[in-house]
Design a protein around this motif. Sequence first.
Motif, PDB file in Angstrom:
ATOM      1  N   THR A  12       0.838  -1.191   0.000  1.00  0.00           N
ATOM      2  CA  THR A  12       0.000   0.000   0.000  1.00  0.00           C
ATOM      3  C   THR A  12       0.875   1.243   0.000  1.00  0.00           C
ATOM      4  OG1 THR A  12      -1.687  -1.169   1.266  1.00  0.00           O
ATOM      5  CG2 THR A  12      -1.822   1.227   1.249  1.00  0.00           C
ATOM      6  N   SER A  13       0.560   2.188  -0.863  1.00  0.00           N
ATOM      7  CA  SER A  13       1.292   3.453  -0.895  1.00  0.00           C
ATOM      8  C   SER A  13       0.890   4.330   0.276  1.00  0.00           C
ATOM      9  CB  SER A  13       0.998   4.203  -2.201  1.00  0.00           C
ATOM     10  OG  SER A  13       1.486   3.489  -3.296  1.00  0.00           O
ATOM     11  N   VAL A  14       1.866   5.023   0.831  1.00  0.00           N
ATOM     12  CA  VAL A  14       1.639   6.029   1.864  1.00  0.00           C
ATOM     13  C   VAL A  14       2.463   7.254   1.483  1.00  0.00           C
ATOM     14  CG1 VAL A  14       1.126   4.362   3.706  1.00  0.00           C
ATOM     15  CG2 VAL A  14       3.478   5.098   3.348  1.00  0.00           C
ATOM     16  N   ASP A  15       2.229   8.371   2.161  1.00  0.00           N
ATOM     17  CA  ASP A  15       2.923   9.612   1.812  1.00  0.00           C
ATOM     18  C   ASP A  15       4.446   9.470   1.808  1.00  0.00           C
ATOM     19  OD1 ASP A  15       0.550  10.975   1.461  1.00  0.00           O
ATOM     20  OD2 ASP A  15       0.547  11.801   3.484  1.00  0.00           O
ATOM     21  N   SER A  16       4.978   8.685   2.725  1.00  0.00           N
ATOM     22  CA  SER A  16       6.429   8.575   2.860  1.00  0.00           C
ATOM     23  C   SER A  16       7.037   7.425   2.057  1.00  0.00           C
ATOM     24  CB  SER A  16       6.793   8.394   4.334  1.00  0.00           C
ATOM     25  OG  SER A  16       6.182   7.223   4.842  1.00  0.00           O
ATOM     26  N   GLY A  17       6.223   6.642   1.338  1.00  0.00           N
ATOM     27  CA  GLY A  17       6.729   5.523   0.553  1.00  0.00           C
ATOM     28  C   GLY A  17       5.679   4.450   0.383  1.00  0.00           C
ATOM     29  N   ALA A  18       5.825   3.357   1.144  1.00  0.00           N
ATOM     30  CA  ALA A  18       4.865   2.249   1.044  1.00  0.00           C
ATOM     31  C   ALA A  18       4.937   1.402   2.309  1.00  0.00           C
ATOM     32  CB  ALA A  18       5.156   1.383  -0.176  1.00  0.00           C
ATOM     33  N   VAL A  19       3.885   0.614   2.507  1.00  0.00           N
ATOM     34  CA  VAL A  19       3.832  -0.324   3.622  1.00  0.00           C
ATOM     35  C   VAL A  19       3.467  -1.692   3.058  1.00  0.00           C
ATOM     36  CG1 VAL A  19       2.605  -0.949   5.744  1.00  0.00           C
ATOM     37  CG2 VAL A  19       3.183   1.439   5.298  1.00  0.00           C
ATOM     38  N   LEU A  20       4.206  -2.697   3.482  1.00  0.00           N
ATOM     39  CA  LEU A  20       3.889  -4.082   3.156  1.00  0.00           C
ATOM     40  C   LEU A  20       3.243  -4.695   4.388  1.00  0.00           C
ATOM     41  CD1 LEU A  20       7.308  -4.848   1.557  1.00  0.00           C
ATOM     42  CD2 LEU A  20       5.160  -5.210   0.382  1.00  0.00           C
ATOM     43  N   LEU A  21       2.071  -5.276   4.224  1.00  0.00           N
ATOM     44  CA  LEU A  21       1.377  -5.934   5.325  1.00  0.00           C
ATOM     45  C   LEU A  21       1.403  -7.432   5.102  1.00  0.00           C
ATOM     46  CD1 LEU A  21      -0.397  -5.989   7.869  1.00  0.00           C
ATOM     47  CD2 LEU A  21      -2.372  -5.724   6.362  1.00  0.00           C
ATOM     48  N   ASP A  22       1.931  -8.150   6.076  1.00  0.00           N
ATOM     49  CA  ASP A  22       1.968  -9.607   6.040  1.00  0.00           C
ATOM     50  C   ASP A  22       0.741 -10.108   6.785  1.00  0.00           C
ATOM     51  OD1 ASP A  22       2.390 -12.312   6.352  1.00  0.00           O
ATOM     52  OD2 ASP A  22       4.494 -12.107   6.932  1.00  0.00           O
ATOM     53  N   GLY A  23      -0.283 -10.483   6.045  1.00  0.00           N
ATOM     54  CA  GLY A  23      -1.540 -10.925   6.628  1.00  0.00           C
ATOM     55  C   GLY A  23      -1.434 -12.232   7.395  1.00  0.00           C
ATOM     56  N   ARG A  24      -0.444 -13.046   7.082  1.00  0.00           N
ATOM     57  CA  ARG A  24      -0.262 -14.320   7.799  1.00  0.00           C
ATOM     58  C   ARG A  24       0.266 -14.100   9.208  1.00  0.00           C
ATOM     59  NH1 ARG A  24       3.739 -16.517   3.443  1.00  0.00           N
ATOM     60  NH2 ARG A  24       4.311 -14.395   3.865  1.00  0.00           N
ATOM     61  N   ARG A  25       1.170 -13.138   9.348  1.00  0.00           N
ATOM     62  CA  ARG A  25       1.816 -12.924  10.639  1.00  0.00           C
ATOM     63  C   ARG A  25       1.328 -11.669  11.361  1.00  0.00           C
ATOM     64  NH1 ARG A  25       5.474 -14.841   7.020  1.00  0.00           N
ATOM     65  NH2 ARG A  25       6.582 -16.730   7.573  1.00  0.00           N
ATOM     66  N   GLY A  26       0.513 -10.876  10.686  1.00  0.00           N
ATOM     67  CA  GLY A  26       0.010  -9.649  11.296  1.00  0.00           C
ATOM     68  C   GLY A  26       1.104  -8.617  11.517  1.00  0.00           C
ATOM     69  N   ARG A  27       2.112  -8.615  10.648  1.00  0.00           N
ATOM     70  CA  ARG A  27       3.221  -7.674  10.765  1.00  0.00           C
ATOM     71  C   ARG A  27       3.256  -6.771   9.533  1.00  0.00           C
ATOM     72  NH1 ARG A  27       8.544 -11.054  11.614  1.00  0.00           N
ATOM     73  NH2 ARG A  27       7.975 -11.478   9.482  1.00  0.00           N
ATOM     74  N   TYR A  28       3.879  -5.611   9.705  1.00  0.00           N
ATOM     75  CA  TYR A  28       4.061  -4.739   8.555  1.00  0.00           C
ATOM     76  C   TYR A  28       5.503  -4.291   8.474  1.00  0.00           C
ATOM     77  CZ  TYR A  28       4.039  -0.617  11.572  1.00  0.00           C
ATOM     78  OH  TYR A  28       4.354   0.305  12.535  1.00  0.00           O
ATOM     79  N   PHE A  29       5.880  -3.867   7.266  1.00  0.00           N
ATOM     80  CA  PHE A  29       7.238  -3.428   6.966  1.00  0.00           C
ATOM     81  C   PHE A  29       7.098  -2.130   6.190  1.00  0.00           C
ATOM     82  CE2 PHE A  29      11.314  -3.482   4.781  1.00  0.00           C
ATOM     83  CZ  PHE A  29      12.177  -4.137   5.649  1.00  0.00           C
ATOM     84  N   GLN A  30       7.695  -1.070   6.676  1.00  0.00           N
ATOM     85  CA  GLN A  30       7.571   0.231   6.025  1.00  0.00           C
ATOM     86  C   GLN A  30       8.768   0.495   5.124  1.00  0.00           C
ATOM     87  OE1 GLN A  30       6.729   3.433   8.677  1.00  0.00           O
ATOM     88  NE2 GLN A  30       6.618   4.945   7.045  1.00  0.00           N
ATOM     89  N   LEU A  31       8.491   0.986   3.929  1.00  0.00           N
ATOM     90  CA  LEU A  31       9.529   1.355   2.974  1.00  0.00           C
ATOM     91  C   LEU A  31       9.531   2.860   2.773  1.00  0.00           C
ATOM     92  CD1 LEU A  31       8.849  -1.287   0.165  1.00  0.00           C
ATOM     93  CD2 LEU A  31      10.610  -1.384   1.934  1.00  0.00           C
ATOM     94  N   ASN A  32      10.717   3.455   2.684  1.00  0.00           N
ATOM     95  CA  ASN A  32      10.779   4.873   2.335  1.00  0.00           C
ATOM     96  C   ASN A  32      10.509   5.026   0.838  1.00  0.00           C
ATOM     97  OD1 ASN A  32      13.178   4.251   0.979  1.00  0.00           O
ATOM     98  ND2 ASN A  32      14.491   5.064   2.585  1.00  0.00           N
ATOM     99  N   ALA A  33      10.553   6.241   0.346  1.00  0.00           N
ATOM    100  CA  ALA A  33      10.219   6.485  -1.060  1.00  0.00           C
ATOM    101  C   ALA A  33      11.149   5.732  -2.010  1.00  0.00           C
ATOM    102  CB  ALA A  33      10.259   7.985  -1.349  1.00  0.00           C
ATOM    103  N   SER A  34      12.438   5.692  -1.698  1.00  0.00           N
ATOM    104  CA  SER A  34      13.381   4.976  -2.563  1.00  0.00           C
ATOM    105  C   SER A  34      13.097   3.483  -2.567  1.00  0.00           C
ATOM    106  CB  SER A  34      14.822   5.222  -2.107  1.00  0.00           C
ATOM    107  OG  SER A  34      15.168   6.572  -2.250  1.00  0.00           O
ATOM    108  N   GLY A  35      12.864   2.912  -1.402  1.00  0.00           N
ATOM    109  CA  GLY A  35      12.554   1.487  -1.308  1.00  0.00           C
ATOM    110  C   GLY A  35      11.283   1.143  -2.047  1.00  0.00           C
ATOM    111  N   SER A  36      10.289   2.020  -1.927  1.00  0.00           N
ATOM    112  CA  SER A  36       9.027   1.810  -2.622  1.00  0.00           C
ATOM    113  C   SER A  36       9.226   1.826  -4.135  1.00  0.00           C
ATOM    114  CB  SER A  36       8.024   2.892  -2.208  1.00  0.00           C
ATOM    115  OG  SER A  36       6.829   2.772  -2.934  1.00  0.00           O
ATOM    116  N   THR A  37      10.004   2.777  -4.610  1.00  0.00           N
ATOM    117  CA  THR A  37      10.277   2.879  -6.048  1.00  0.00           C
ATOM    118  C   THR A  37      10.996   1.637  -6.555  1.00  0.00           C
ATOM    119  OG1 THR A  37      10.361   5.290  -5.949  1.00  0.00           O
ATOM    120  CG2 THR A  37      11.472   4.238  -7.823  1.00  0.00           C
TER     121      THR A  37
END
Length: 87
Positions: A12-37
């Motif tokens: 999912t895109s967010v203002d600062s980059g993106a967020v990956l949500l792991d629905g199996r484990r209920g965890r998320y990982f945030q990416l900055n703009a460069s990582g998202s790109t």
Amino acid sequence: MKVSLARDVTLTSVDSGAVLLDGRRGRYFQLNASGSTILRGLLDGQTPDAAAASLTAAAPVSEDQARQDVRALVDALSAAHLVEVAQ
């Protein structure tokens, strides 16, 4: 190298980059703009070298550093079971 999101992972895109949500484990990982790109490029079929070139064009980073950054991101996301990598 082909990169795809792991099963039950959403991006999912967010203002600062993106967020990956792991629905199996209920965890998320945030990416900055460069990582998202980088990740979006790889998911769209870019090669790691092409993703590194995109990063070099968008940020003040050398080609060698950009290639290392792409590899480090893929390795981290793979280790966290957020993406699957096929050679």
